[in-house]
Enzyme design. Structure first.
Site, PDB file in Angstrom:
ATOM      1  CB  VAL A  15      33.841  57.900  28.081  1.00 34.06           C
ATOM      2  CG1 VAL A  15      34.996  57.178  27.412  1.00 34.06           C
ATOM      3  CG2 VAL A  15      33.033  56.955  28.947  1.00 34.06           C
ATOM      4  N   GLY A  16      32.997  60.256  30.575  1.00 31.21           N
ATOM      5  CA  GLY A  16      31.886  61.122  30.984  1.00 31.21           C
ATOM      6  C   GLY A  16      30.843  60.453  31.865  1.00 31.21           C
ATOM      7  CE  LYS A  39      33.981  55.671  40.278  1.00 30.76           C
ATOM      8  NZ  LYS A  39      34.111  55.714  38.820  1.00 30.76           N
ATOM      9  N   GLY A 110      29.582  52.916  37.523  1.00 29.65           N
ATOM     10  CA  GLY A 110      30.554  51.827  37.550  1.00 29.65           C
ATOM     11  C   GLY A 110      31.967  52.400  37.586  1.00 29.65           C
TER      12      GLY A 110
HETATM   13 MG   LIG Z   1      33.957  58.743  36.518  1.00 25.47          MG
END
Ligand SMILES: [Mg+2]
Length: 221
Positions: A15-16, A39, A110
């Site tokens: 979703v961005g 990340k 996340g």
């Molecule tokens: Mg991503």
């Protein structure tokens, strides 16, 4: 951990989150802030981690941006199990804490949605609470967005729900729902915690004043 940690959560996968994390990182660097974008857990390739590695100016090694990565494009818990590996919350929190000591601000992306299993017995919600991070929810501004925002808010403990900031990501062309969602949401939550990110055609072009202002508001001015 006294320095701010932002955790970027998504209303869903794809979703961005990475785009927003990279934009916030870029904006902080423009402002001269020493920022790390992480990340910690990737599954199905490390593209997100590579983007954040670049956005952070490669001040960290890719393996620091993303220590845990698994090949299968599945929820990380399952992808890890396929490789007979596991991730535990304590190690992830410890890694983020170590990076946090070296930078002024840390932004953590996340994986998947708030309750997608990240590792053994934990999800992004557990990570949020353990880190005492500032939650930023990314949600596409389309029909259904209000329900998704309210579901995430309801899933958070009260104190975290109060801190929740919401970013509605605009579609390339406005729709009836993308026009009305922000107005309705502003009645249902603290309006200063609701942000609308304009559609960005080219992520490499200079940030417009509107985008800069949106990012600054998210980062607390
Ligand atoms: Mg991503």
């Amino acid at each position: 951990m006294s320095k701010p940690i932002f955790l970027i959560i998504g209303s869903d996968t794809g979703v961005g989150k990475t785009v927003l994390t990279a934009l916030l990182t870029r904006r902080l660097r423009e402002r001269g802030v020493r920022v790390a974008a992480l990340k910690p857990i990737c599954s199905g390739g490390r593209d997100d981690a590579r983007q954040l590695h670049s956005a952070g100016g490669k001040t960290l090694a890719l393996d620091e941006v993303n220590p845990w990565h698994f090949r299968a494009p599945l929820a990380p818990l399952i992808a890890a199990r396929r490789e007979s590996k596991s991730v535990n919350l304590r190690d992830v929190v410890q890694h983020i804490g170590q990076v946090n000591r070296r930078f002024e601000t840390v932004i953590v992306e996340g994986a998947g949605g708030l309750l997608s299993p990240l590792g053994e017995n934990f999800d992004s919600l557990d990570l949020l609470l353990k880190l005492r991070a500032m939650p930023i929810l990314v949600c596409p501004n389309r029909l259904g967005a209000i329900n998704q925002v309210l579901l995430v808010r309801k899933a958070l403990p009260k104190a975290a729900a109060k801190k929740l900031q919401v970013v509605l990501v605009s579609p390339p062309r406005a729709t009836a729902s993308s026009r009305s969602n922000p107005t309705l949401l502003a009645d249902l939550m603290e309006p200063s915690r609701l942000h609308v990110l304009p559609w960005l055609r080219n992520l490499q072009s200079p940030l417009t004043p509107t985008v800069q202002a949106t990012l600054d508001a998210l980062l607390g001015g």
